[in-house]
Design an enzyme around this catalytic site. Structure first.
Site, PDB file in Angstrom:
ATOM      1  CG  HIS A 225     -24.061  50.850  -0.356  1.00 35.01           C
ATOM      2  ND1 HIS A 225     -24.026  50.531   1.000  1.00 35.01           N
ATOM      3  CD2 HIS A 225     -24.636  52.085  -0.326  1.00 35.01           C
ATOM      4  CE1 HIS A 225     -24.751  51.598   1.605  1.00 35.01           C
ATOM      5  NE2 HIS A 225     -24.914  52.686   0.878  1.00 35.01           N
ATOM      6  CE1 TYR A 250     -27.361  56.855   2.064  1.00 34.32           C
ATOM      7  CE2 TYR A 250     -26.471  54.880   3.384  1.00 34.32           C
ATOM      8  CZ  TYR A 250     -26.854  55.733   1.999  1.00 34.32           C
ATOM      9  OH  TYR A 250     -26.278  55.091   0.942  1.00 34.32           O
ATOM     10  CG  ASP A 531       9.118  54.179  20.548  1.00 32.88           C
ATOM     11  OD1 ASP A 531       9.630  55.039  20.762  1.00 32.88           O
ATOM     12  OD2 ASP A 531       8.077  53.218  21.316  1.00 32.88           O
TER      13      ASP A 531
END
Length: 801
Positions: A225, A250, A531
């Site tokens: 990066h 940015y 669930d």
């Protein structure tokens, strides 16, 4: 160096030091942090340091807000500078879609109390003077965001941990992580061994190789990066940070100059075959060729950047994950935890992340619903380096893209397919993907039976087809066949299986053989962790069926709570069985001629039968609110089963249905979705699932917490909107009498009831049918009201027909 500790944290970056700091705050002073080199020497020291709070989920946003709370006070607490600058943040919109995105985010922010405001382009320029307003339609400004110095923050956290009694050992390399009987034993370093019951892998880009030492896969990829740093140019030092996602860039102020970076379309994965052992405190060579397109974009937004002097182009590896979220929490090795994969927003989240993980370790459950960040969410496919790389490269290259509801990723597909996959393709399936499985969202040829005029407004109508309504109506009027092979299937067996499940489930599940139970598993706070349905197959064997996306979570929860004495075996049998759901008023007419077994067994019962030549287990259950069965057979027989059912339904109007129709049908019946309508933060009584709780059956996890919560202060409500073309996407603010009192958990359109439906938790006093509400959709307040549920077939007569 201590020979024993309560916990060892591996990694002296901002993440590891934050966890250590918060552990000592919770009284865990017998803690040691080890790092192979110096603090911050991995990825932390070269972070750009932007801190933004508003994220795409409730839990992640709360975590970022918790970080800011810490950053405001940490420096004064430890008498060290952290570099925190609360200058605010700007996010620009350079297209109508971006402006819609900001409008949606503004509503989302209100539900947290974040003071985000939408401002015009000239106001954004006033706040960030060097920017050009060309093409800017508006901006979002959040004054409580900012930036921080990564190294100063890390040193401050480390100092706080030392004051709390922790020991920090630099230049101490972990060489082994011994595991015995599935439990971590501590760490072996080049300076000696430290025994510990808890080991936290906070190794950043090294986390994958550290995990391998314990037999745990940590799927991440280091990405190179880049960002540049300019010399001071007389710019205001109190400017906000700024992002222009359309241009992929940015900015943040830096000593009168700028820091500018971005996320290029052609990212550079780094060191895929292993990170060099001496890569400590180092950067990669400047790659101007790769950075050039970002720089050109940045100059379009900040023209003055072209004339600024560049101090350096920083090129450093950052760990990214296949879904661009943190990897946090326990693993299949008991006592071994992971906190890694910060995806270049580690500084924004480090303070809150450390608190979350420390509380999770100390108390056994996290304080937030963290499934989207849970280390166990990744399946076995991510043991493949190629698959992990493909998925991670995709998320990096699309980092700033607008993600519309229903957005489907493309990397690494197709991977997992059902036996009927080819048939679905022949029928015109529009495939989506979930947990690596190819699944039919809808069948486009069915669109000719649908109604284009029902297309929802705005974003909800972008990834939509009239086929969805046609399939939903067919299920109500005749029958539909759904491929549900991707549903996760877990078998719990052994002499202790019944007692174990009874101790974990809120409902009675140890019924007679053939009985099916809908139930939840709860955490000790009474929140819903799982669930699903449980079918008793034999005295000592049960099968759990849960959602595709929740299989890894539910499997991990069950295994982590299972006894270690060998009395219970927990197995993932998902791939062993195909599953097709046949539902609708004509389902019995279709199925009965195909089997000699009378289809007279009642709702919530299971029976073995044969469909043509295919042996099946038939479960009379439904997630759409119609008569029908889920039919399970060995995977190798799945194609034949589909063909038998399809041929049998030809004369009865049988339609192939996709998951978008299922979602519409389940909304009409009020069936909940875990991870949206119900989470680990919600109790069954809040969620309207008290009927599935048997407090009188004896002890089970969460029972004590529920005893005082049977009359909750908030309740999950069904809302119907006055405008049927406005469809809620989730997270929209819900207002009563002008007050924001909740947010939408899920929404959609009910093709049978012709209503736009949304679910939201409201204060109990407002959770009454007829109560008027407003749902904010992209800045517009849409009238609605609380409705009695379910909206369709409230007596469930069709289900029991």
């Amino acid at each position: 160096m201590r020979e024993k500790a309560r916990v060892v944290v591996i990694g002296g970056g901002v993440g590891g030091c934050s966890i250590l700091y918060w552990l000592t705050k919770l009284g865990w002073s017998d803690a040691v942090l080890v790092d192979r080199a110096d603090l911050t020497s991995g990825s932390t020291f070269h972070s750009a340091g932007l801190v933004g709070q508003l994220r795409g989920s409730l839990s992640l946003t709360k975590m970022m807000m918790s970080s800011v709370e810490l950053y405001r006070t940490l420096g004064a607490e430890v008498d060290l500078e952290t570099g925190w600058r609360e200058v605010g943040s700007l996010r620009l919109a350079s297209s109508p879609e971006r402006l819609e995105e900001l409008s949606r985010q503004a509503g989302w922010a209100q539900t947290f109390g974040l003071p985000l405001e939408l401002i015009p382009a000239d106001e954004a320029q006033r706040l960030f003077p060097p920017m050009s307003t060309e093409g800017v339609l508006g901006a979002a400004f959040l004054p409580t965001d900012g930036y921080i110095d990564p190294s100063q923050l890390t040193f401050a956290l480390a100092e706080g941990a030392r004051r709390g009694g922790a020991e920090i050992l630099t230049h101490t390399r972990v060489t082994a992580i011994p595991v015995e009987r599935g439990r971590v034993q501590g760490v072996v370093t080049d300076k000696g061994t430290i025994e510990a019951d808890v080991v936290v892998n906070a190794g950043g880009m090294f986390a994958q190789e550290l995990g391998a030492l314990a037999g745990v896969n940590v799927p991440l990829v280091p990405m190179a990066h880049e960002y540049l740093v300019t010399k001071p140019a007389g710019l205001p030092t109190d400017m906000p940070t700024m992002r222009d996602p359309s241009l992929l860039v940015y900015f943040r102020p830096e000593s009168g100059g700028l820091i500018m970076g971005g996320y290029e379309r052609d990212p550079a994965p780094w060191s895929l075959d292993g990170i060099p052992p001496d890569f400590n405190g180092k950067l990669l060579a400047e790659d101007w060729e790769r950075f050039e397109p970002l720089l050109e974009n940045a100059i379009r937004r900040v023209p003055g950047l072209e004339g600024m002097d560049v101090v350096k182009l920083i090129n450093g590896p950052e760990a990214f994950t296949p879904d661009n979220e943190f990897i946090l929490g326990p693993t299949d090795v008991r006592g071994f935890w992971v906190a890694a994969g910060f995806c270049a927003h580690g500084l924004a989240g480090a303070g809150g992340m450390g608190k979350l993980v420390a509380e999770w370790i100390a108390e056994g459950v996290p304080s937030l619903d963290v499934w989207e960040m849970d280390s166990r969410r990744f399946g076995s496919a991510y043991r493949s380096r190629a698959y992990t790389l493909a998925r991670t490269t995709e998320v990096y290259s699309t980092y700033y893209d607008v993600k519309y509801p229903g957005h489907e990723r493309s990397a690494g597909r197709p991977l997992r397919v059902s036996p009927a996959y080819a048939r679905l393709g022949e029928l015109g399936a529009a495939f989506g993907e979930k947990s690596g499985w190819e699944r039919a969202n809808w069948f486009e040829p069915n669109a000719e039976r649908g109604d284009e005029s029902l297309r929802p407004k705005g974003w909800a109508g972008r990834l939509w087809s009239p086929a969805i309504g046609a399939e939903a109506r067919a299920c109500r009027e005749s029958a539909a066949l759904f491929d549900e092979t991707s549903f996760a299937k877990i078998e719990v067996s052994g002499e202790g299986a019944a007692a174990f499940l009874e101790s974990m489930c809120a409902n009675r599940v140890a019924r007679d053989v053939g009985g099916i139970t809908y139930t939840q598993m709860l955490n000790r706070h009474g929140g819903i962790e799982c669930d699903f349905t449980v079918t008793r197959l034999a005295e000592d064997r049960f099968r759990i069926v849960t959602g595709t996306a929740f299989g890894q979570h539910d499997l991990a929860w069950i295994r982590s709570n299972a006894p270690e004495d060998g009395s219970v075996t927990v197995a993932d049998v998902t791939s062993q069985f195909a599953c097709f759901g046949l539902w609708g008023p004509k389902a019995r007419e279709i199925l009965q001629p195909l089997t000699p077994t009378p289809l007279d067994f009642p709702y919530m019962r299971a029976a073995e039968l044969a469909v043509g030549p295919v042996p099946c287990l038939a479960l009379r259950v439904t997630y759409v609110g119609e008569l029908g069965w889920e039919l399970y057979c060995p995977s190798e027989l799945g194609l034949r089963l589909w063909d038998e059912l399809w041929a049998g339904g030809r004369g009865h109007g049988l339609v192939a249905g996709g998951y978008k129709a299922i979602d519409s049908l389940r909304l009409e019946k009020g069936y909940r979705v875990w991870g949206a309508d119900i989470t680990a933060d919600d109790t069954p009584f809040e969620a309207g699932l008290g009927f599935a709780v048997k407090l009188d059956k004896g002890e089970f996890t969460g029972r004590e917490a529920l005893l005082g919560k049977q009359e909750p202060e908030r309740r999950l409500c069904c809302l119907v909107l006055a405008d049927p073309r406005t469809v809620a996407l989730g997270s929209e603010p819900v207002r009563v009498d002008g007050r924001a009192v909740g947010r939408v958990t899920s929404g959609g359109y009910g093709y049978t009831v012709d209503r736009s439906i949304a679910y939201a938790y409201l204060p109990a006093a407002d959770a009454v049918p007829g109560r008027e509400v407003e749902v904010e959709s992209f800045g517009e307040r849409v009238a609605g009201e609380v409705a009695a549920e379910p909206l369709f077939d409230p007596g469930s007569e069709r289900v029991r027909a």
